[in-house]
Design a protein around this motif. Structure first.
Motif, PDB file in Angstrom:
ATOM      1  N   THR A 241       1.827   4.292  -5.112  1.00 28.34           N
ATOM      2  CA  THR A 241       1.457   4.274  -3.695  1.00 28.34           C
ATOM      3  C   THR A 241       0.187   3.473  -3.478  1.00 28.34           C
ATOM      4  O   THR A 241      -0.752   3.565  -4.277  1.00 28.34           O
ATOM      5  CB  THR A 241       1.236   5.714  -3.189  1.00 28.34           C
ATOM      6  OG1 THR A 241       2.389   6.518  -3.515  1.00 28.34           O
ATOM      7  CG2 THR A 241       1.002   5.746  -1.698  1.00 28.34           C
ATOM      8  N   THR A 242       0.154   2.708  -2.403  1.00 23.81           N
ATOM      9  CA  THR A 242      -1.058   1.990  -2.001  1.00 23.81           C
ATOM     10  C   THR A 242      -1.416   2.402  -0.577  1.00 23.81           C
ATOM     11  O   THR A 242      -0.573   2.327   0.329  1.00 23.81           O
ATOM     12  CB  THR A 242      -0.864   0.463  -2.058  1.00 23.81           C
ATOM     13  OG1 THR A 242      -0.472   0.086  -3.375  1.00 23.81           O
ATOM     14  CG2 THR A 242      -2.162  -0.254  -1.708  1.00 23.81           C
ATOM     15  N   LEU A 243      -2.665   2.838  -0.409  1.00 26.86           N
ATOM     16  CA  LEU A 243      -3.163   3.222   0.911  1.00 26.86           C
ATOM     17  C   LEU A 243      -4.030   2.083   1.438  1.00 26.86           C
ATOM     18  O   LEU A 243      -5.026   1.708   0.820  1.00 26.86           O
ATOM     19  CB  LEU A 243      -3.975   4.515   0.813  1.00 26.86           C
ATOM     20  CG  LEU A 243      -4.610   5.017   2.105  1.00 26.86           C
ATOM     21  CD1 LEU A 243      -3.540   5.379   3.135  1.00 26.86           C
ATOM     22  CD2 LEU A 243      -5.507   6.230   1.836  1.00 26.86           C
ATOM     23  N   HIS A 244      -3.623   1.529   2.578  1.00 28.16           N
ATOM     24  CA  HIS A 244      -4.364   0.428   3.202  1.00 28.16           C
ATOM     25  C   HIS A 244      -5.245   1.013   4.303  1.00 28.16           C
ATOM     26  O   HIS A 244      -4.746   1.636   5.253  1.00 28.16           O
ATOM     27  CB  HIS A 244      -3.403  -0.599   3.808  1.00 28.16           C
ATOM     28  CG  HIS A 244      -2.370  -1.090   2.829  1.00 28.16           C
ATOM     29  ND1 HIS A 244      -2.611  -2.087   1.925  1.00 28.16           N
ATOM     30  CD2 HIS A 244      -1.087  -0.680   2.608  1.00 28.16           C
ATOM     31  CE1 HIS A 244      -1.529  -2.299   1.190  1.00 28.16           C
ATOM     32  NE2 HIS A 244      -0.586  -1.452   1.588  1.00 28.16           N
ATOM     33  N   ALA A 245      -6.564   0.809   4.156  1.00 29.20           N
ATOM     34  CA  ALA A 245      -7.515   1.355   5.118  1.00 29.20           C
ATOM     35  C   ALA A 245      -8.308   0.216   5.752  1.00 29.20           C
ATOM     36  O   ALA A 245      -8.585  -0.792   5.091  1.00 29.20           O
ATOM     37  CB  ALA A 245      -8.464   2.337   4.436  1.00 29.20           C
TER      38      ALA A 245
ATOM     39  N   GLU B  55      -5.131   2.347  -4.685  1.00 31.17           N
ATOM     40  CA  GLU B  55      -3.839   2.498  -5.354  1.00 31.17           C
ATOM     41  C   GLU B  55      -3.780   3.834  -6.093  1.00 31.17           C
ATOM     42  O   GLU B  55      -4.758   4.255  -6.712  1.00 31.17           O
ATOM     43  CB  GLU B  55      -3.611   1.360  -6.345  1.00 31.17           C
ATOM     44  CG  GLU B  55      -3.473   0.005  -5.677  1.00 31.17           C
ATOM     45  CD  GLU B  55      -3.193  -1.092  -6.690  1.00 31.17           C
ATOM     46  OE1 GLU B  55      -2.074  -1.634  -6.665  1.00 31.17           O
ATOM     47  OE2 GLU B  55      -4.080  -1.377  -7.508  1.00 31.17           O
ATOM     48  N   PHE B  56      -2.632   4.481  -6.025  1.00 26.15           N
ATOM     49  CA  PHE B  56      -2.407   5.755  -6.696  1.00 26.15           C
ATOM     50  C   PHE B  56      -1.220   5.615  -7.663  1.00 26.15           C
ATOM     51  O   PHE B  56      -0.232   4.949  -7.338  1.00 26.15           O
ATOM     52  CB  PHE B  56      -2.089   6.862  -5.684  1.00 26.15           C
ATOM     53  CG  PHE B  56      -3.197   7.155  -4.719  1.00 26.15           C
ATOM     54  CD1 PHE B  56      -4.094   8.179  -4.963  1.00 26.15           C
ATOM     55  CD2 PHE B  56      -3.362   6.398  -3.572  1.00 26.15           C
ATOM     56  CE1 PHE B  56      -5.117   8.456  -4.070  1.00 26.15           C
ATOM     57  CE2 PHE B  56      -4.379   6.654  -2.670  1.00 26.15           C
ATOM     58  CZ  PHE B  56      -5.265   7.691  -2.917  1.00 26.15           C
ATOM     59  N   GLY B  57      -1.332   6.270  -8.804  1.00 25.81           N
ATOM     60  CA  GLY B  57      -0.202   6.303  -9.731  1.00 25.81           C
ATOM     61  C   GLY B  57       0.844   7.312  -9.298  1.00 25.81           C
ATOM     62  O   GLY B  57       1.915   7.393  -9.911  1.00 25.81           O
ATOM     63  N   THR B  58       0.543   8.059  -8.254  1.00 21.76           N
ATOM     64  CA  THR B  58       1.423   9.126  -7.765  1.00 21.76           C
ATOM     65  C   THR B  58       2.005   8.755  -6.403  1.00 21.76           C
ATOM     66  O   THR B  58       1.725   7.685  -5.860  1.00 21.76           O
ATOM     67  CB  THR B  58       0.627  10.434  -7.660  1.00 21.76           C
ATOM     68  OG1 THR B  58      -0.596  10.179  -6.943  1.00 21.76           O
ATOM     69  CG2 THR B  58       0.296  10.962  -9.044  1.00 21.76           C
ATOM     70  N   SER B  59       2.789   9.672  -5.846  1.00 19.52           N
ATOM     71  CA  SER B  59       3.470   9.418  -4.576  1.00 19.52           C
ATOM     72  C   SER B  59       3.740  10.744  -3.865  1.00 19.52           C
ATOM     73  O   SER B  59       3.534  11.819  -4.439  1.00 19.52           O
ATOM     74  CB  SER B  59       4.775   8.652  -4.842  1.00 19.52           C
ATOM     75  OG  SER B  59       5.562   9.328  -5.808  1.00 19.52           O
TER      76      SER B  59
END
Length: 783
Positions: free
Chosen positions: A62-66, A73-77
């Motif tokens: 998962t990538t969170l765009h702020a 970036e997260f290795g999780t979802s």
């Protein structure tokens, strides 16, 4: 014919014992080092490839765009993602989720913390390959209150008895064992010691958290690449509405795929498993090549240097009708025999040192033909061809008339080659020594660098989030305050990565107002005094000011610099359900490793459940804390982490790199010294008459020493001119992986040259002095 070759080869080995021993020791050490490094690199590069469907499995990240800040970036979802992908896309066969869940086991009246238990469901057995020791996939993890154990955990709690059907008390709840699987291989990123059943259908949030590792299984490998384009549709369909509802219209979420074999080398993601380093593998692959090349150069060097000793043998054989091909075959057979002996010894060395390397590297290397036969066979053939082919061609090309007339002894043929080979050895050795010095200096810099806080004798005790523990934590802290050995207490989210949170932050006002993601620590008034952190300006948060609990912000210097504030005091801040102003600026401290720049940080009063209690206490007094813990948390085992140990653990891989680099550099030096010793011994023996004549004519020991060592010193200077620029480039690149690092100094490049000169003089000088002190009359009678 073969019997004759074997007889001659064996006689030559025995006749020249020192030459044979030097070659065998050098080759066996080089081959052993090459095999060990190959096994390690193979182990790293085959992570999770034991799964038969590895080329069809991918992890969803998962990538969170702020707004106003870099992507996170997260290795999780999200929890529901796995089911949604399987439901919406026919190319996905199955999905599996894994959620880390440290669990406390009550067994025989003892509380045991099991940090490697995970939550999952039965779908994990559809995606990954597991060998069932007891039970089967059909009956595993199909109902609440069930658990699947690995074989090691099953033996730990049930011994040799069958585990299926037994009950294990997990976090105070009876849990039924429904299957036992074989321990997953060490080179797997999907690591767990047990799987606890969980019902993911009840977990429906898409953006409030990204708690699980999600893996998907495709119909065929070719489905992975085109599927990347469809991931945006998934995020838009399920995440956009929730973000808008939360008022985060400027934020967005995207999902992407990582093929399973590449997951181990994934970088820069939050909430992820420990990762490998491809650069580390490349460096040690080069080391293996260098060490093997040095050993092979030794053999070629000594074989060509001994050519004059075998010239007469070749001449006689050619006069008697031997063809060049027959001579080449004979000399190759001799090389084969010597190298076969070296390989046998190398296998013995590998078997002897593998347990040590497994312990050092925390891996499970083992020597087997499966997966290694091709490599071993290729290296065996390469060593024979490289080490035996050139000397065989040189010896077979001798002209019998010149040999029998003694003209060969005055020939300079082969001298240039030997100088080139010796220079190549010096180049590799100089580069390795330089690398060792730079790596050691960087590690010393890291260990001596002031982190910006006092980390010694500070223990962190984690507290769980459940209500019973939260009710007990305040009485526990009050009990700790009564222990005289404790010099300070702080309660909050804790320090280091475990206590770090990320949240949207709005800072500044008017035209300079900015919104971005920032790191947060949740603290109390005692954290800064406990760790002796210093304020650049302003004040600490306070209990006496009620507004501080929701309105006071502390920021670090990096945060103030990012905002462009000349003074941060009084600036407006909003984030993590707090809204107010900056009351103090904390001097930068390294809350991540020195591989990273100090990032902007916000510290606010903790109004959330306490997750960690930090105390300053001598280690010898920890039993007092353990007793207080048992009194207030009887259902939880006592565990703690010292802050200095956590800080040091960040650089375990760097220390490992240093240790291995040192080992292999020393090995390369020893192999080079062996070759140099053999070469000088042959040189001294071949120049015995010259030395005798010079002594009779009045040459001193010093003059003879200069005469016979000057050629080696010239080669060292030439090697240094080649090696040091290459070493500078390599070390500059390596240091760039640290945000904070040493500067390359001149002495780091001069010292390797001095060391090589001293080593060469010691090796060469010993043989030269021995030859020079011999009776010149004996030398002149040699012919």
């Amino acid at each position: 014919m073969i019997q004759n070759y074997l007889k001659i080869a064996w006689r030559n080995l025995l006749r020249h014992k020192s030459f044979s021993l030097i070659n065998i020791l050098g080759l066996s050490a080089g081959i052993a080092a090459c095999i060990v490094i190959f096994l390690y690199v193979q182990y790293e590069l085959t992570y999770d490839r034991h799964n038969s469907k590895a080329d069809r499995i991918a992890r969803v990240v998962t990538t969170l765009h702020a707004p106003g800040s870099a992507d996170t970036e997260f290795g999780t979802s999200p929890n529901p993602l796995g089911d949604a992908l399987k439901r919406d896309f026919p190319e996905i066969v199955a999905s599996a989720r894994l959620d880390e869940s440290s669990t406390i086991i009550k067994h025989n009246g003892e509380l045991i913390d099991e940090p490697d238990f995970c939550l999952s469901d039965q779908h994990i057995f559809s995606v990954f390959d597991y060998s069932f020791v007891e039970g089967s996939a059909a009956g595993a993890l199909h109902e609440p209150g069930s658990v699947v154990l690995t074989a090691t955990i099953a033996r730990k709690y049930f011994g040799k008895e069958p585990a299926v059907g037994q009950t294990l008390i997990c976090d105070g709840k009876p849990t039924k064992v429904t299957a036992v699987i074989a321990d997953p291989p060490g080179n797997s990123d999907i690591r767990f010691s047990a799987l606890l059943y969980t019902d993911y259908s009840k977990k429906t949030g898409w953006v409030e958290d990204f708690p699980v590792y999600t893996f998907v299984l495709f119909n065929k490998p070719s489905d992975l690449t085109p599927f990347e384009q469809k991931m945006k549709r998934v995020a838009d369909k399920y995440c956009r509405a929730e973000l808008d509802k939360m008022g985060a219209k400027d934020y967005s979420v995207t999902f992407s795929l990582e093929p399973l074999p590449e997951v181990h080398f994934s970088k820069g993601k939050l909430v992820d498993t420990p990762k490998g380093n491809k650069q580390f593998n490349y460096v040690f692959s080069l080391l293996a090549i260098f060490i093997l090349v040095i050993a092979l150069l030794n053999y070629i060097n000594l074989s060509t240097a001994r050519a004059t000793e075998r010239a007469k043998e070749v001449g006689v054989r050619k006069v008697n009708g031997a063809r060049p091909f027959q001579l080449i075959r004979q000399f190759l057979f001799e090389s084969f025999l010597l190298i076969a002996v070296a390989w046998t010894i190398a296998f013995g060395i590998v078997l002897a040192i593998l347990p040590y390397f497994n312990s050092l590297l925390h891996v499970q290397l083992h020597l087997s033909w499966q997966g290694s036969a091709l490599f071993m066979g290729c290296i065996f053939v390469v060593t024979i061809l490289l080490a035996g082919l050139y000397p065989a061609f040189i010896l077979s090309r001798f002209r019998p008339v010149e040999i029998l007339k003694g003209k060969w002894k005055n020939s300079t043929r082969g001298i240039l080659l030997r100088r080139m080979l010796t220079t190549a050895q010096f180049v590799i050795t100089a580069a390795l020594i330089t690398g060792t010095i730079v790596i050691y200096s960087q590690l010393q810099y890291i260990e001596n660098k002031n982190p910006g806080f006092v980390k010694e004798q500070v223990a962190t005790i984690q507290v769980s989030n459940d209500s019973s523990d939260q009710h007990a934590v305040t009485p526990f802290i009050n009990r700790l305050k009564a222990i005289p050995a404790i010099k300070g207490i702080s309660a909050g989210s804790g320090l280091w990565m475990d206590g770090l949170s990320i949240a949207t932050t709005v800072a500044g006002s008017g035209d300079k107002k900015r919104e971005f993601m920032s790191n947060y620590y949740l603290i109390d008034k005692d954290l800064l005094p406990l760790l002796q952190m210093h304020l650049k300006e302003g004040r600490n948060i306070s209990d006496s000011l009620g507004t501080d609990k929701k309105e006071a912000f502390l920021v670090n210097e990096a945060f103030a610099q990012k905002m462009g504030w000349s003074s941060a005091l009084g600036q407006s801040m909003e984030g993590f359900e707090h809204k107010g102003t900056v009351v103090g600026v904390v001097k930068n401290f390294y809350y991540k490793s020195l591989h990273n720049m100090v990032e902007p940080l916000v510290m606010i009063y903790n109004t959330n459940p306490i997750r960690a209690v930090m105390i300053k206490i001598p280690p010898k007094d920890l039993p007092l804390v353990a007793a207080a813990w048992k009194e207030h948390f009887p259902a939880k085992p006592f565990s703690y982490t010292f802050l200095d140990e956590a800080y040091k653990a960040q650089y375990d891989k760097d220390r490992l790199t240093m240790k291995l680099f040192t080992y292999f550099t020393v090995l390369a030096i020893l192999i080079s010294c062996l070759g140099l010793y053999g070469l000088v011994s042959l040189m001294a023996a071949q120049r015995t008459k010259e030395i005798g004549v010079r002594k009779v004519l009045g040459a001193s020991l010093q003059q003879l020493l200069v005469l016979l060592t000057s050629s080696f010193l010239k080669l060292i200077v030439l090697a240094s001119l080649i090696a040091l620029p290459l070493a500078w480039i390599a070390m500059h690149e390596w240091l760039s992986s640290y945000a904070y690092h040493i500067s390359l100094a001149w002495w780091m490049f001069l010292l390797p040259v001095v060391l090589i000169v001293l080593i060469a003089l010691a090796v060469v000088g010993q043989q030269v002095v021995k030859a020079a002190l011999a009776n010149p009359v004996t030398a002149l009678r040699t012919e």
